[in-house]
Motif scaffolding. Structure first.
Motif, mmCIF file in Angstrom:
data_model
loop_
_atom_site.group_PDB
_atom_site.id
_atom_site.type_symbol
_atom_site.label_atom_id
_atom_site.label_comp_id
_atom_site.label_asym_id
_atom_site.label_seq_id
_atom_site.Cartn_x
_atom_site.Cartn_y
_atom_site.Cartn_z
ATOM 1 N N UNK A 244 -0.142 -53.885 -62.696
ATOM 2 C CA UNK A 244 -1.887 -54.645 -62.597
ATOM 3 C C UNK A 244 -2.319 -54.338 -61.306
ATOM 4 N N UNK A 245 -0.859 -54.952 -60.121
ATOM 5 C CA UNK A 245 -0.560 -55.257 -58.675
ATOM 6 C C UNK A 245 -0.691 -53.924 -58.323
ATOM 7 N N UNK A 246 -0.155 -53.129 -58.459
ATOM 8 C CA UNK A 246 -0.006 -51.788 -57.794
ATOM 9 C C UNK A 246 -0.821 -51.208 -58.835
ATOM 10 N N UNK A 247 -2.151 -50.989 -59.132
ATOM 11 C CA UNK A 247 -3.351 -50.338 -59.416
ATOM 12 C C UNK A 247 -4.329 -51.120 -58.830
ATOM 13 N N UNK A 248 -4.284 -52.599 -58.675
ATOM 14 C CA UNK A 248 -5.378 -53.262 -57.911
ATOM 15 C C UNK A 248 -5.177 -52.557 -56.383
ATOM 16 N N UNK A 249 -3.875 -52.754 -56.000
ATOM 17 C CA UNK A 249 -3.589 -52.385 -54.029
ATOM 18 C C UNK A 249 -3.876 -50.834 -53.922
ATOM 19 N N UNK A 250 -4.158 -50.070 -54.835
ATOM 20 C CA UNK A 250 -4.867 -48.725 -54.758
ATOM 21 C C UNK A 250 -6.066 -49.122 -54.068
ATOM 22 N N UNK A 251 -6.964 -49.600 -54.705
ATOM 23 C CA UNK A 251 -7.999 -49.952 -53.669
ATOM 24 C C UNK A 251 -8.654 -50.528 -52.781
ATOM 25 N N UNK A 252 -7.279 -50.521 -51.614
ATOM 26 C CA UNK A 252 -7.505 -51.444 -50.665
ATOM 27 C C UNK A 252 -6.543 -50.603 -49.850
ATOM 28 N N UNK A 253 -7.267 -50.759 -48.756
ATOM 29 C CA UNK A 253 -6.256 -49.933 -47.201
ATOM 30 C C UNK A 253 -6.279 -51.082 -45.971
ATOM 31 N N UNK A 254 -5.077 -51.477 -44.992
ATOM 32 C CA UNK A 254 -5.067 -51.931 -44.006
ATOM 33 C C UNK A 254 -4.992 -50.867 -42.789
ATOM 34 N N UNK A 255 -5.423 -51.566 -42.155
ATOM 35 C CA UNK A 255 -6.515 -50.449 -40.861
ATOM 36 C C UNK A 255 -6.387 -51.875 -40.003
ATOM 37 N N UNK A 256 -6.565 -51.173 -38.625
ATOM 38 C CA UNK A 256 -6.548 -51.771 -37.207
ATOM 39 C C UNK A 256 -5.890 -53.455 -37.230
ATOM 40 N N UNK A 257 -5.162 -54.289 -38.523
ATOM 41 C CA UNK A 257 -4.636 -55.530 -39.013
ATOM 42 C C UNK A 257 -5.551 -56.406 -39.744
ATOM 43 N N UNK A 258 -6.361 -55.393 -40.274
ATOM 44 C CA UNK A 258 -6.723 -56.458 -41.732
ATOM 45 C C UNK A 258 -7.125 -55.276 -42.731
ATOM 46 N N UNK A 259 -7.304 -55.852 -43.440
ATOM 47 C CA UNK A 259 -7.552 -55.821 -45.329
ATOM 48 C C UNK A 259 -8.885 -55.174 -44.915
ATOM 49 N N UNK A 260 -8.955 -54.384 -46.209
ATOM 50 C CA UNK A 260 -10.638 -53.465 -46.210
ATOM 51 C C UNK A 260 -10.378 -52.781 -47.935
ATOM 52 N N UNK A 261 -11.573 -53.369 -48.263
ATOM 53 C CA UNK A 261 -11.953 -52.901 -50.130
ATOM 54 C C UNK A 261 -12.242 -51.295 -49.609
ATOM 55 N N UNK A 262 -11.568 -50.266 -50.618
ATOM 56 C CA UNK A 262 -11.759 -48.931 -50.830
ATOM 57 C C UNK A 262 -14.106 -49.557 -51.523
ATOM 58 N N UNK A 263 -14.381 -47.933 -50.562
ATOM 59 C CA UNK A 263 -16.292 -47.837 -51.128
ATOM 60 C C UNK A 263 -16.413 -46.892 -51.589
ATOM 61 N N UNK A 264 -17.040 -46.521 -52.039
ATOM 62 C CA UNK A 264 -17.292 -44.969 -52.872
ATOM 63 C C UNK A 264 -18.394 -44.370 -51.980
ATOM 64 N N UNK A 265 -19.572 -45.326 -51.045
ATOM 65 C CA UNK A 265 -20.671 -44.751 -50.527
ATOM 66 C C UNK A 265 -19.702 -44.933 -48.706
ATOM 67 N N UNK A 266 -18.487 -44.790 -48.558
ATOM 68 C CA UNK A 266 -17.676 -44.452 -47.442
ATOM 69 C C UNK A 266 -17.671 -45.634 -46.635
ATOM 70 N N UNK A 267 -18.329 -46.861 -46.528
ATOM 71 C CA UNK A 267 -18.110 -47.938 -46.158
ATOM 72 C C UNK A 267 -17.743 -49.041 -46.271
ATOM 73 N N UNK A 268 -15.852 -48.957 -45.735
ATOM 74 C CA UNK A 268 -15.398 -50.370 -45.968
ATOM 75 C C UNK A 268 -15.533 -51.111 -46.289
ATOM 76 N N UNK A 269 -15.344 -52.578 -47.228
ATOM 77 C CA UNK A 269 -15.437 -53.475 -47.227
ATOM 78 C C UNK A 269 -14.565 -54.370 -46.898
#
Length: 344
Positions: A271-296
């Motif tokens: 479950x953690x692997x599936x959940x982590x696939x929706x997130x990325x680390x950029x510039x020392x901060x965590x972002x949630x991927x978004x289908x509209x192109x703007x990460x949260x």
């Protein structure tokens, strides 16, 4: 008929089409030529009825003054209450078995589902009758006096309303039983609806027909719950320890180091692997991927509280409800796992 003018009174649209269409071909043209020598005028039956009533009233006027009473003749109608129950019924007959489904809806909106598996062979129409009769008997047991029966079986509804005759011998006994139940209610109406508007009863009947119940086994009532999030998000929220760390601590460690929390089981790791696939680390901060192109941007704690307060009641705050507030925070580019609940 050649010496007279003929008025053709009919409800059939093909005749109206024949006399009113300007251009005809084939057989229609030949038929029209054969009828052209007659002086025929097409009149619909409905208009003739209205004209007959008007002519009757004109030929029989009321002479002399009449006393007009403004009293309402049925005063009990004015005090009638909307205490009509709704009964949705459906039956299923397939290769797996036979079953019926009933849904009773109270005037307050309470839903009472009933499902029965039939251990004897019936036709599709017989299963519909079984469901209708069983539902009406259940309504009588709880004291219902006003009932509106709704089903997607045009045959059962039309025969119950007296519009169609019962020709099949197998259905005559069902119809007689149905007629015996109707006088036991104060008012009963039968309404036909499309199958899409009767899906709950249809699902109950299908479930009852396909399930296999072993002899002597008691089944507990089935509870249908609603979920707004995937199961892995529920797992992460429920198992989240209250250790002062942000809610995304385990996700961050897995993305950055590939480590799992200590003591987690294999299903939690998946479950953690599936959940982590929706997130990325950029510039020392965590972002949630978004289908509209703007990460949260993922936030927590006091930062999330400040964002809610500013958007809800800060400068130019619209004081929206919780659901709209959560959606606007997403559009502004922020996210946390419990944002919708906290916004409400």
């Amino acid at each position: 008929m050649l010496a007279y003018s003929v008025k053709l009174i009919s409800r059939m649209d093909p005749l109206k089409y024949l006399f009113e269409k300007p251009a005809l071909t084939g057989k229609l043209a030949r038929w029209l030529l054969m009828l052209a020598e007659f002086d025929i005028k097409y009149i619909t039956r409905k208009s003739v009825k209205g004209k007959a009533v008007a002519e009757f009233l004109a030929d029989h006027p009321v002479e002399g003054p009449e006393d007009i009473e403004f009293e309402f003749p049925y005063e009990n109608v004015m005090t009638a209450t909307n205490d009509v129950w709704m009964l949705y019924f459906d039956g299923a007959a397939n290769q797996k078995g036979f079953g019926i489904g009933v849904l009773l809806v109270s005037p307050e909106g309470s839903h009472i589902p009933l499902a029965f598996k039939l251990n004897f062979e019936v036709t599709n129409n017989q299963s519909k009758y079984e469901a209708c009769i069983v539902g009406m008997e259940a309504a009588l047991e709880i004291g219902v006096e006003r009932l509106e029966v709704v089903g997607d079986s045009n045959l059962v509804v039309s025969q119950a309303n007296g519009e169609w005759k019962v020709k099949e011998d197998k259905l005559k006994l069902y119809h007689q039983d149905l007629e015996d139940l109707i006088p036991r209610f104060q008012t009963v109406t039968f309404t036909h609806v499309p199958r899409l508007k009767n899906r709950f009863a249809d699902a109950l009947a299908t479930l009852a027909s396909m399930v296999e119940i072993p002899a002597g086994v008691k089944l507990r009532p089935i509870t249908i719950e609603q979920r707004d999030k995937p199961v892995f998000e529920y797992v992460m929220i429920v198992n989240e320890p209250n250790d002062g760390l942000p809610w995304y601590h385990d996700i961050w460690n897995f993305i950055e180091k590939g480590e799992y929390p200590v003591g987690t089981e294999k299903k939690d790791q998946i479950a953690l692997r599936r959940l982590a696939s929706q997130y990325i680390i950029c510039g020392g901060k965590l972002y949630r991927r978004s289908h509209c192109g703007t990460h949260k941007l993922c936030v927590h704690g006091t930062e999330a509280t400040m964002i809610m307060e500013e958007i809800h009641e800060g400068v130019c705050g619209p004081h929206m409800n919780g659901i709209m507030l959560a959606k606007k925070i997403l559009r502004q580019g922020y996210y946390w796992s419990t944002m919708e609940t906290e916004c409400v």
